[in-house]
Design a protein around this motif. Structure first.
Motif, PDB file in Angstrom:
ATOM      1  N   THR A   1      -3.506  10.527  -3.477  1.00  8.62           N
ATOM      2  CA  THR A   1      -3.899   9.198  -4.348  1.00  8.62           C
ATOM      3  C   THR A   1      -3.404   7.979  -3.602  1.00  8.62           C
ATOM      4  N   SER A   2      -4.083   7.029  -3.448  1.00  7.38           N
ATOM      5  CA  SER A   2      -3.688   5.841  -2.678  1.00  7.38           C
ATOM      6  C   SER A   2      -3.514   4.629  -3.763  1.00  7.38           C
ATOM      7  N   LEU A   3      -2.600   3.942  -3.588  1.00  4.85           N
ATOM      8  CA  LEU A   3      -2.476   2.523  -4.530  1.00  4.85           C
ATOM      9  C   LEU A   3      -2.491   1.226  -3.612  1.00  4.85           C
TER      10      LEU A   3
ATOM     11  N   ARG B   1      -5.139  -4.376  -8.491  1.00  6.47           N
ATOM     12  CA  ARG B   1      -4.908  -3.007  -8.257  1.00  6.47           C
ATOM     13  C   ARG B   1      -5.982  -2.197  -7.592  1.00  6.47           C
TER      14      ARG B   1
ATOM     15  N   VAL C   1      -7.106   1.790  -6.707  1.00  3.75           N
ATOM     16  CA  VAL C   1      -6.601   3.340  -6.362  1.00  3.75           C
ATOM     17  C   VAL C   1      -7.680   4.084  -6.030  1.00  3.75           C
TER      18      VAL C   1
ATOM     19  N   ARG D   1       0.836  -1.189   0.073  1.00  2.00           N
ATOM     20  CA  ARG D   1      -0.130  -0.154  -0.008  1.00  2.00           C
ATOM     21  C   ARG D   1       0.908   1.321  -0.008  1.00  2.00           C
TER      22      ARG D   1
ATOM     23  N   GLY E   1      -3.315   6.470 -11.579  1.00  2.00           N
ATOM     24  CA  GLY E   1      -2.877   5.714 -10.762  1.00  2.00           C
ATOM     25  C   GLY E   1      -2.653   4.237 -11.082  1.00  2.00           C
ATOM     26  N   LEU E   2      -3.576   3.633 -11.527  1.00  2.00           N
ATOM     27  CA  LEU E   2      -3.366   2.261 -12.002  1.00  2.00           C
ATOM     28  C   LEU E   2      -2.239   1.963 -12.723  1.00  2.00           C
TER      29      LEU E   2
END
Length: 421
Positions: free
Chosen positions: A333-335, A389, A391, A319, A414-415
């Protein structure tokens, strides 16, 4: 530009699109590249009127048929369009053609990224017909890589020049791979055909004509002097040996020493390389602010997703959280990258994550549970084999909306962020 026609145009204005592009002629004199008409890339919401694979970018062309010719069209991305002052009503498609074009471009970008194709930016053109006198687009939408126009030869050429801005020319083999992803028939063009359209061949002629250095032979007749700085034991063992033997021994020792030094340097630098704290996708910068490259998926998730992970443990989890920008505003943005070891549970997880209200994964900087900073975030989910994934993109300050087009585009980008190995 070379033309590859896979099928009939999906729209009436498609014939004008084809005529405008065909007028550029073959070869790279005007622009170069390959125009694929009637393609339906993996994940695309509809058959595309054209996909332009250019040496410096990819442009998706989506045709839209208006009820009749129009004097003025207001064409924003975030709100419905107006045609001569009347709303453009759409019952079975996206809110407006520009949003549909962006979704098509994002789907193609995901397909290319999942197949390790050349990471060229994918932009979008919406071609309106039968005819429009004046089209108005907000300036912010122009920066997102979408153009709305009536497809004439000059208008299409001008739009492509603005959108195809890849940092270097795509080579022949990467271009072939992109074309094969669009359709196997499009990937049959020869090297000569693609080089004529401006795609450089990967074979560099300089290598064939490069001069080589002749290494003089070392004679063995006289013993080689041993360096005074060498230890006494080494001087004793090397004394009296031939020059070649001494040089070989010293060279081997130097190679071992250099290898040790380089290993330590690489070990120290590998953290910064693999951490990938700063990345760019389509010219948008992502600066990493938090990361957790391990942990239990059930403990890191909430809602129905947590209950699902309790029944289906994951094999790995990473993460990350990034600071970014969209439409001139600061965004976060979080991944999260989850590996389940098999494609079937990965597909089931993707379907669950795409169900509203099912929960998700918390970011590594937050306590377990729904992250407050991603309340109302736009989400994008992608499955590739056993890997999923997830996002989320939200504004750094102020209220976020999952249907905000700027955030949705940021989540799609973000992907394509690289996850640490």
């Amino acid at each position: 530009m070379r033309v590859v026609r896979l099928g009939k145009e999906p729209t009436k204005i498609g014939a004008d699109i084809r005529a405008a592009i065909a007028a550029w002629g073959p070869g790279s004199g005007v622009f170069g590249g390959v125009a694929v008409f009637g393609a339906e890339p993996p994940g695309a919401p509809r058959t595309l009127d054209a996909v332009l694979v250019l040496p410096r970018g990819i442009v998706v062309v989506v045709g839209t048929d208006l009820p009749e010719s129009a004097l003025a069209v207001e064409a924003p991305v975030q709100t419905p369009w107006t045609v001569d002052g009347w709303p453009l009503l759409r019952q079975t498609a996206a809110m407006n053609p520009a949003l549909e074009a962006l979704e098509s471009a994002a789907a193609l970008a995901r397909a290319l990224q999942s197949r390790d194709a050349e990471p060229m930016p994918v932009a979008a053109i919406v071609a309106l017909g039968p005819y429009v006198v004046r089209i108005t687009q907000p300036t912010n939408d122009l920066h997102r890589g979408v153009r709305v126009l009536y497809p004439s030869t000059t208008s299409m050429l001008a739009a492509v020049r603005e959108l195809a801005t890849y940092e270097r020319a795509c080579g022949v083999e990467p271009a072939r791979k992109v074309l094969r992803i669009l359709d196997e028939r499009a990937g049959r063009l020869s090297v000569a055909e693609l080089t004529a359209e401006g795609f450089p061949d990967s074979v560099t002629p300089d290598l064939a004509s490069a001069n080589t250095l002749l290494i003089p032979k070392v004679r063995d007749e006289e013993p080689a002097p041993v360096p005074a700085a060498a230890p006494a034991g080494l001087r004793a063992r090397l004394g009296g040996l031939s020059r070649r033997t001494v040089l070989t021994a010293l060279g081997a020792a130097a190679a071992v020493l250099a290898g040790a030094v380089l290993s330590s340097v690489w070990a120290g630098a590998s953290g910064s390389t693999r951490d990938m704290t700063a990345q760019q996708v389509d010219g948008v910068s992502f600066e990493r602010t938090a990361a957790d490259l391990g942990g239990d998926c059930a403990e890191a998730s909430f809602g129905d997703v947590r209950a699902w992970f309790q029944r289906h443990p994951c094999e790995s989890l990473s993460r990350q959280v990034f600071d970014s920008e969209a439409a001139g505003r600061a965004a976060t943005t979080s991944l999260a990258v989850v590996d389940l070891g098999d494609a079937t549970p990965a597909r089931n997880l993707r379907e669950l994550l795409n169900t509203p209200g099912s929960g998700g994964l918390s970011d590594p900087a937050a306590e377990p549970g729904p992250p407050a900073e991603f309340d109302g975030a736009a989400q994008a989910v992608q499955q590739t084999g056993s890997q999923v994934r997830i996002v989320q993109a939200a504004w750094a300050s102020g209220k976020s909306d999952p249907d905000d087009v700027s955030l949705r585009v940021l989540a799609e980008r973000g992907l394509r962020l690289r996850a640490p190995e």
